[in-house]
Write a protein that holds these residues in place. Structure first.
Motif, PDB file in Angstrom:
ATOM      1  N   ARG A  60       0.375   8.906  -5.302  1.00 20.84           N
ATOM      2  CA  ARG A  60       0.835   8.387  -4.006  1.00 20.84           C
ATOM      3  C   ARG A  60       1.415   6.983  -4.133  1.00 20.84           C
ATOM      4  O   ARG A  60       2.306   6.605  -3.364  1.00 20.84           O
ATOM      5  CB  ARG A  60      -0.294   8.451  -2.966  1.00 20.84           C
ATOM      6  CG  ARG A  60      -1.578   7.715  -3.319  1.00 20.84           C
ATOM      7  CD  ARG A  60      -2.666   8.160  -2.357  1.00 20.84           C
ATOM      8  NE  ARG A  60      -3.955   7.481  -2.488  1.00 20.84           N
ATOM      9  CZ  ARG A  60      -4.898   7.796  -3.368  1.00 20.84           C
ATOM     10  NH1 ARG A  60      -4.685   8.757  -4.252  1.00 20.84           N
ATOM     11  NH2 ARG A  60      -6.067   7.164  -3.371  1.00 20.84           N
TER      12      ARG A  60
ATOM     13  N   ARG B 201       0.865  -1.183   0.000  1.00 15.83           N
ATOM     14  CA  ARG B 201       0.000   0.000   0.000  1.00 15.83           C
ATOM     15  C   ARG B 201       0.902   1.235   0.000  1.00 15.83           C
ATOM     16  O   ARG B 201       1.976   1.243   0.621  1.00 15.83           O
ATOM     17  CB  ARG B 201      -0.922   0.038   1.236  1.00 15.83           C
ATOM     18  CG  ARG B 201      -1.889   1.217   1.182  1.00 15.83           C
ATOM     19  CD  ARG B 201      -2.803   1.299   2.397  1.00 15.83           C
ATOM     20  NE  ARG B 201      -3.565   2.545   2.396  1.00 15.83           N
ATOM     21  CZ  ARG B 201      -4.239   3.017   3.416  1.00 15.83           C
ATOM     22  NH1 ARG B 201      -4.292   2.323   4.550  1.00 15.83           N
ATOM     23  NH2 ARG B 201      -4.882   4.162   3.350  1.00 15.83           N
ATOM     24  N   HIS B 202       0.443   2.272  -0.645  1.00 19.29           N
ATOM     25  CA  HIS B 202       1.212   3.521  -0.661  1.00 19.29           C
ATOM     26  C   HIS B 202       1.427   4.051   0.756  1.00 19.29           C
ATOM     27  O   HIS B 202       0.664   3.743   1.683  1.00 19.29           O
ATOM     28  CB  HIS B 202       0.478   4.573  -1.504  1.00 19.29           C
ATOM     29  CG  HIS B 202      -0.860   4.917  -0.928  1.00 19.29           C
ATOM     30  ND1 HIS B 202      -1.016   5.801   0.108  1.00 19.29           N
ATOM     31  CD2 HIS B 202      -2.101   4.454  -1.211  1.00 19.29           C
ATOM     32  CE1 HIS B 202      -2.285   5.885   0.430  1.00 19.29           C
ATOM     33  NE2 HIS B 202      -2.974   5.073  -0.353  1.00 19.29           N
TER      34      HIS B 202
ATOM     35  N   GLU C 116      -6.970   2.520  -7.253  1.00 22.67           N
ATOM     36  CA  GLU C 116      -7.926   2.598  -6.151  1.00 22.67           C
ATOM     37  C   GLU C 116      -9.329   2.355  -6.699  1.00 22.67           C
ATOM     38  O   GLU C 116      -9.599   2.561  -7.891  1.00 22.67           O
ATOM     39  CB  GLU C 116      -7.814   3.996  -5.510  1.00 22.67           C
ATOM     40  CG  GLU C 116      -8.766   4.292  -4.377  1.00 22.67           C
ATOM     41  CD  GLU C 116      -8.672   3.293  -3.253  1.00 22.67           C
ATOM     42  OE1 GLU C 116      -9.111   2.149  -3.448  1.00 22.67           O
ATOM     43  OE2 GLU C 116      -8.162   3.661  -2.180  1.00 22.67           O
TER      44      GLU C 116
ATOM     45  N   ALA D 243      -5.467   0.536  -0.294  1.00 20.40           N
ATOM     46  CA  ALA D 243      -5.966  -0.306   0.797  1.00 20.40           C
ATOM     47  C   ALA D 243      -7.058  -1.279   0.345  1.00 20.40           C
ATOM     48  O   ALA D 243      -6.937  -2.496   0.527  1.00 20.40           O
ATOM     49  CB  ALA D 243      -6.478   0.573   1.934  1.00 20.40           C
TER      50      ALA D 243
HETATM   51  O1  LIG Z   1      -8.854   6.134   1.829  1.00 24.21           O
HETATM   52  C1  LIG Z   1      -8.464   5.061   2.271  1.00 24.21           C
HETATM   53  O2  LIG Z   1      -8.329   4.815   3.463  1.00 24.21           O
HETATM   54  C2  LIG Z   1      -8.108   3.976   1.305  1.00 24.21           C
HETATM   55  C3  LIG Z   1      -9.345   3.211   0.869  1.00 24.21           C
HETATM   56  O3  LIG Z   1      -8.964   2.146  -0.007  1.00 24.21           O
HETATM   57  O4  LIG Z   1      -7.494   4.522   0.187  1.00 24.21           O
HETATM   58  P1  LIG Z   1      -5.927   4.615  -0.054  1.00 24.21           P
HETATM   59  O5  LIG Z   1      -5.280   3.273   0.199  1.00 24.21           O
HETATM   60  O6  LIG Z   1      -5.775   5.023  -1.489  1.00 24.21           O
HETATM   61  O7  LIG Z   1      -5.426   5.629   0.912  1.00 24.21           O
END
Ligand SMILES: O=C(O)[C@@H](CO)OP(=O)(O)O
Length: 209
Positions: A61, A11-12, A85, A152
């Protein structure tokens, strides 16, 4: 011996709005300073792994999280839209605190397989997209080690699928910023989930069973 393909799902790192806003696919969201440090730490943790290929969601990101690993491994990062995403549609950019008060939020949490974001993607479609993308990457790098930088919800859905866990339970899987989850695939066998949401230890010793 059967050759395994390792898929690492990263995950970023953190952004200025992680945990407060649902950023979705809106452009222009970059890593925070802490997120950049986390991205460096990911590269360090992967050192020693024989990485064959790097793929990233096209969003900034994720790309920025991949950069230190690209520099360290000497591999280029290929943008892969299948790692994007979820398309949160009309909910894109909304504050999570506000969304949590909506009746639909209960469906998001407890029956996500039935939920489609207004004017966006459904969780079932997102999972099918992510799983299909990982199948293609496995086929393209059979027996190799592939690192995918994503988000995520798509990572949670991919891990749930590999575990044989119904999508309705996928919110129970935690995927933190800059975490690494690893799935091993061997021909003719069920996937093996080697680690989920790994945050700190070195990953050079990862081996398929
Ligand atoms: O907003 C969040 O918490 C997640 C949902 O998947 O997004 P991201 O991983 O892009 O931050």
């Amino acid at each position: 011996m059967t050759q395994s393909t390792l898929i690492l799902l990263v995950r970023h790192g953190e952004t200025p709005t992680t945990g407060t806003v649902l950023p979705g696919r809106a452009p222009g969201l970059h890593l925070s300073e802490r997120g950049r440090t986390q991205a460096e730490a990911v590269a360090e943790r992967l050192a020693g792994l024989p990485v064959d290929a790097l793929y990233s969601s096209p969003l900034e990101r994720a790309r920025e999280t991949a950069e230190p690993t690209a520099a360290r491994t000497g591999r280029t990062v290929t943008e892969e839209a299948g790692l994007l995403e979820c398309d949160f549609g009309d909910w894109t950019g909304a504050a999570l605190a506000g969304l949590a008060g909506l009746p639909e939020w209960q469906t998001v949490q407890h029956n996500p397989s039935a939920f489609r974001f207004p004017n966006g993607e459904g969780f079932s479609g997102m999972q099918a997209r992510m799983v299909g993308t990982l199948e293609d990457l496995r086929a393209a790098h059979h027996g190799g080690v592939v690192v995918c930088f994503s988000h995520a919800d798509p990572i949670k859905a991919a891990v749930a699928h590999a575990l044989g866990t119904h999508l309705d339970l996928f919110q129970r899987i935690m995927i933190s910023p800059a975490s690494v989850s690893v799935i091993s695939y061997a021909d003719g066998q069920a996937p093996a989930v080697l680690t989920v949401n790994s945050m700190s230890e070195p990953l050079s010793g990862l081996r398929a069973p």
